[in-house]
Design a protein around this motif. Sequence first.
Motif, PDB file in Angstrom:
ATOM      1  N   ASP A  24      27.637  39.868  41.530  1.00  0.00           N
ATOM      2  CA  ASP A  24      28.151  41.051  40.715  1.00  0.00           C
ATOM      3  C   ASP A  24      29.717  40.695  40.204  1.00  0.00           C
ATOM      4  N   TRP A  25      30.085  41.410  39.172  1.00  0.00           N
ATOM      5  CA  TRP A  25      31.323  40.711  38.573  1.00  0.00           C
ATOM      6  C   TRP A  25      32.090  42.174  37.873  1.00  0.00           C
ATOM      7  N   TYR A  26      33.144  42.254  38.071  1.00  0.00           N
ATOM      8  CA  TYR A  26      34.151  43.110  37.276  1.00  0.00           C
ATOM      9  C   TYR A  26      35.079  42.453  36.114  1.00  0.00           C
ATOM     10  N   THR A  27      35.214  43.039  35.124  1.00  0.00           N
ATOM     11  CA  THR A  27      36.092  42.694  34.054  1.00  0.00           C
ATOM     12  C   THR A  27      37.694  43.067  34.545  1.00  0.00           C
ATOM     13  N   LYS A  28      37.953  43.895  35.534  1.00  0.00           N
ATOM     14  CA  LYS A  28      39.183  43.749  36.182  1.00  0.00           C
ATOM     15  C   LYS A  28      39.251  42.666  36.962  1.00  0.00           C
ATOM     16  N   ASP A  29      40.639  41.992  37.241  1.00  0.00           N
ATOM     17  CA  ASP A  29      40.984  40.897  38.069  1.00  0.00           C
ATOM     18  C   ASP A  29      40.959  41.425  39.311  1.00  0.00           C
ATOM     19  N   TYR A  30      41.150  40.354  40.473  1.00  0.00           N
ATOM     20  CA  TYR A  30      40.910  41.017  41.864  1.00  0.00           C
ATOM     21  C   TYR A  30      42.303  41.691  42.217  1.00  0.00           C
ATOM     22  N   LYS A  31      43.402  41.707  41.559  1.00  0.00           N
ATOM     23  CA  LYS A  31      44.628  42.628  41.943  1.00  0.00           C
ATOM     24  C   LYS A  31      44.340  43.907  41.721  1.00  0.00           C
ATOM     25  N   GLU A  32      43.844  44.168  40.521  1.00  0.00           N
ATOM     26  CA  GLU A  32      43.349  45.389  40.042  1.00  0.00           C
ATOM     27  C   GLU A  32      42.435  46.133  40.867  1.00  0.00           C
ATOM     28  N   LEU A  33      41.336  45.449  41.447  1.00  0.00           N
ATOM     29  CA  LEU A  33      40.264  46.017  42.077  1.00  0.00           C
ATOM     30  C   LEU A  33      40.834  46.370  43.643  1.00  0.00           C
ATOM     31  N   ARG A  34      41.800  45.519  44.144  1.00  0.00           N
ATOM     32  CA  ARG A  34      42.574  45.518  45.315  1.00  0.00           C
ATOM     33  C   ARG A  34      43.217  46.717  45.493  1.00  0.00           C
ATOM     34  N   LYS A  35      43.719  47.000  44.343  1.00  0.00           N
ATOM     35  CA  LYS A  35      44.704  48.173  43.994  1.00  0.00           C
ATOM     36  C   LYS A  35      43.717  49.576  44.233  1.00  0.00           C
ATOM     37  N   ILE A  36      42.681  49.440  43.533  1.00  0.00           N
ATOM     38  CA  ILE A  36      41.865  50.616  43.462  1.00  0.00           C
ATOM     39  C   ILE A  36      41.507  50.889  44.937  1.00  0.00           C
ATOM     40  N   LEU A  37      40.871  50.059  45.617  1.00  0.00           N
ATOM     41  CA  LEU A  37      40.785  50.145  47.274  1.00  0.00           C
ATOM     42  C   LEU A  37      42.013  50.698  48.082  1.00  0.00           C
ATOM     43  N   ASP A  38      42.999  49.974  47.756  1.00  0.00           N
ATOM     44  CA  ASP A  38      44.219  50.543  48.465  1.00  0.00           C
ATOM     45  C   ASP A  38      44.605  52.119  48.322  1.00  0.00           C
ATOM     46  N   GLU A  39      44.262  52.326  47.094  1.00  0.00           N
ATOM     47  CA  GLU A  39      44.574  53.922  46.675  1.00  0.00           C
ATOM     48  C   GLU A  39      43.551  54.856  47.160  1.00  0.00           C
ATOM     49  N   TYR A  67      31.944  27.609  49.743  1.00  0.00           N
ATOM     50  CA  TYR A  67      33.256  27.868  50.291  1.00  0.00           C
ATOM     51  C   TYR A  67      33.880  29.214  49.003  1.00  0.00           C
ATOM     52  N   PHE A  68      34.969  29.859  49.354  1.00  0.00           N
ATOM     53  CA  PHE A  68      35.343  30.853  48.792  1.00  0.00           C
ATOM     54  C   PHE A  68      36.942  31.299  49.448  1.00  0.00           C
ATOM     55  N   PRO A  69      37.763  32.107  48.667  1.00  0.00           N
ATOM     56  CA  PRO A  69      38.939  32.303  49.185  1.00  0.00           C
ATOM     57  C   PRO A  69      38.638  33.482  50.012  1.00  0.00           C
ATOM     58  N   SER A  70      39.312  33.410  51.114  1.00  0.00           N
ATOM     59  CA  SER A  70      39.141  34.382  52.238  1.00  0.00           C
ATOM     60  C   SER A  70      40.132  35.423  52.409  1.00  0.00           C
ATOM     61  N   ILE A  71      41.157  35.761  51.465  1.00  0.00           N
ATOM     62  CA  ILE A  71      42.017  36.632  51.568  1.00  0.00           C
ATOM     63  C   ILE A  71      42.508  37.222  50.286  1.00  0.00           C
ATOM     64  N   ASN A  72      43.214  38.467  50.438  1.00  0.00           N
ATOM     65  CA  ASN A  72      43.762  39.056  49.234  1.00  0.00           C
ATOM     66  C   ASN A  72      42.653  39.614  48.168  1.00  0.00           C
ATOM     67  N   PHE A  73      41.384  39.656  48.603  1.00  0.00           N
ATOM     68  CA  PHE A  73      40.438  39.970  47.757  1.00  0.00           C
ATOM     69  C   PHE A  73      40.208  39.040  46.635  1.00  0.00           C
ATOM     70  N   GLN A  74      40.531  37.752  46.680  1.00  0.00           N
ATOM     71  CA  GLN A  74      40.830  36.815  45.750  1.00  0.00           C
ATOM     72  C   GLN A  74      39.172  36.365  45.418  1.00  0.00           C
ATOM     73  N   ARG A  75      38.256  36.448  46.260  1.00  0.00           N
ATOM     74  CA  ARG A  75      36.931  35.980  45.903  1.00  0.00           C
ATOM     75  C   ARG A  75      36.334  36.800  44.765  1.00  0.00           C
ATOM     76  N   ALA A  76      36.748  37.853  44.589  1.00  0.00           N
ATOM     77  CA  ALA A  76      36.403  38.687  43.347  1.00  0.00           C
ATOM     78  C   ALA A  76      36.803  38.208  41.903  1.00  0.00           C
ATOM     79  N   SER A  77      37.461  36.986  42.070  1.00  0.00           N
ATOM     80  CA  SER A  77      38.201  36.776  40.533  1.00  0.00           C
ATOM     81  C   SER A  77      37.489  35.010  40.746  1.00  0.00           C
TER      82      SER A  77
END
Length: 599
Positions: free
Chosen positions: A175-190, A134-144
């Motif tokens: 795979d994993w990033y040291t940025k949290d999901y909100k930062e990663l989401r912003k990168i994609l949004d930009e 199972y995992f979070p399905s919205i807001n890119f939360q699975r990345a964290s």
Amino acid sequence: MGFSWFSSSYQRPFGFHSFFFLLLVVDLAFSEDPYVFLDWDVSYITASPLGVKQQVIGVNGQFPGPILNITTNWNVVVNVHNNLNEPFLVTWDGLQQRKNSWEDGVLGTNCPIPSGWNWTYEFQVKDQIGSFFYFPSINFQRASGGYGGITINNRDVIPVPFGAPDGDITIFIGDWYTKDYKELRKILDEGNELGVPDGVLFNGLGPFRYNESVVPDGIVYATINVEPGKTYRLRVHNVGISTSLNFRIQNHNMLLVETEGSYTVQQNYTSMDIHVGQSYSFLVTMDQNASSDYYIVASARFVNETFRDQVTGVAILHYSNSQGPASGPLPDGPNKDDAYFSMNQARSIRWNVSAGAARPNPQGSFRYGQITVTDVYVLLNVPAEPINGQLRTTLNGISYLDPATPLKLAQQFSVPGVYKLDFPYRNMNRPAKLDTSIINGTYKGFMEIIFQNNASTVQSYHLDGYAFFVVGMDFGIWTENSRGTYNKWDGVARCTTQVFPGAWTAILVSLDNVGIWNLRAENLDSWYLGQEVYVSVVNPEITNKTELPLPDNAIFCGSLSTLQKQQSNKFKYSEASVLSSSSVIVLGLLIMWLSFVSP
């Protein structure tokens, strides 16, 4: 009135026949499917998997979250408390939610759980076995984080096609990033790409320091403890964002026995490419002399050699009689650029058609190769492109746009203008666009879907509500003649398949599960940027036999917001509680019986 003979005014002695009837009722009660009640708190916690302190998403304070360990046909009740500072949904990757897309946990079927609210999922794992997550399905939360394992065991009456292992171990790689999901989401949004991941995690932990020049000191790593001579079932899930990983265990063979709910033809592998969203079960026998510990490796596939060490996860297999730590070079995996190796390996995975298992279509009776196809969809993926000034991904030139009102609720309440049943069968010769266009599936139809990947990276695709048959894959462009290469006998039934760059993958699926079901890219960046579509499967005959009604606790949003009732906590169960409706019935009967026999 029924059961009026239990009335306190009834004077007849509680004799043998009455007691026999009570035992019969008790026996019938125990024949019901058990319930498991869970209480999950979803919140931010702090962790340092790669040596950098960061905020991750925990479930009951755990990262990864607890394993949902259940048995075929059990009923599951999970009360989810959202203590994040934004809405949340959890989806049950691979659980078919028979007749019950209300519980699927994606934006097409559910309004998100607002911050500070709780919502209770209730579903049955009907006719399923196997390894899922199972995992979070919205807001890119699975990345964290926010993910955890799902293990569905066979009922005792159904034989398993291998000996009982000495232990059962769940392993999460990704795979994993040291940025949290909100930062990663912003990168994609930009409009930017995420870049190379910062590392690969094993069970939420960073790599063992196999090379001092590559891995910094002080990182906590995962250790799998085993006993010599014993055989363990390893359930391995790629819960990452976008990276295909090669999984291997130094000096140990891995006997593949199951993938995503299907027993496979049992074959030994020295390594396995596990793509984003995929799950596999291996039997591994601890047959080495344990002169030292052994490496467990998950290394990135198809990445620039400059970053190979950076995107390599390492855990430790520790025998109880080990003589020392692991040392030396990591075991070799396949050539990083050899997509042919990976495709040939994928083709080698076959369904075990002689094994019995829980499934909607009894083993041996579903000869999928002889069923007439009713609908064909060729879904084209191309590199992300700007639409209305924003970078988006598409399928057949359409980038999915989430409406404010979930599709399923709009369908239930006949809300006009929310979606269109006009998703194209093939790519259209027109500019890409944002749209809420969904597939109009034929109830009890047999659909062929071809995923054509014209981008430069491996993509994984997942379908909720079903297991589909993977019948073919090859490099190049799919044509009608490609059907001549299909496996029409023992293509494995699963819920997530990979599609290699410059290649196609074909699946067949029987649309026997009524509901609205999400078909998506499991690669999180592709999914977030619009690469998904929904399949609507409607039974033209109005009946509650093929679809469960709207749950009483449904959350309403969008144009149906006025229907929302005040939030209330309906359940509060300990995670350790395992009850059944049968137990409640029996307890009540015993209390009544005691009232008869008491003076």
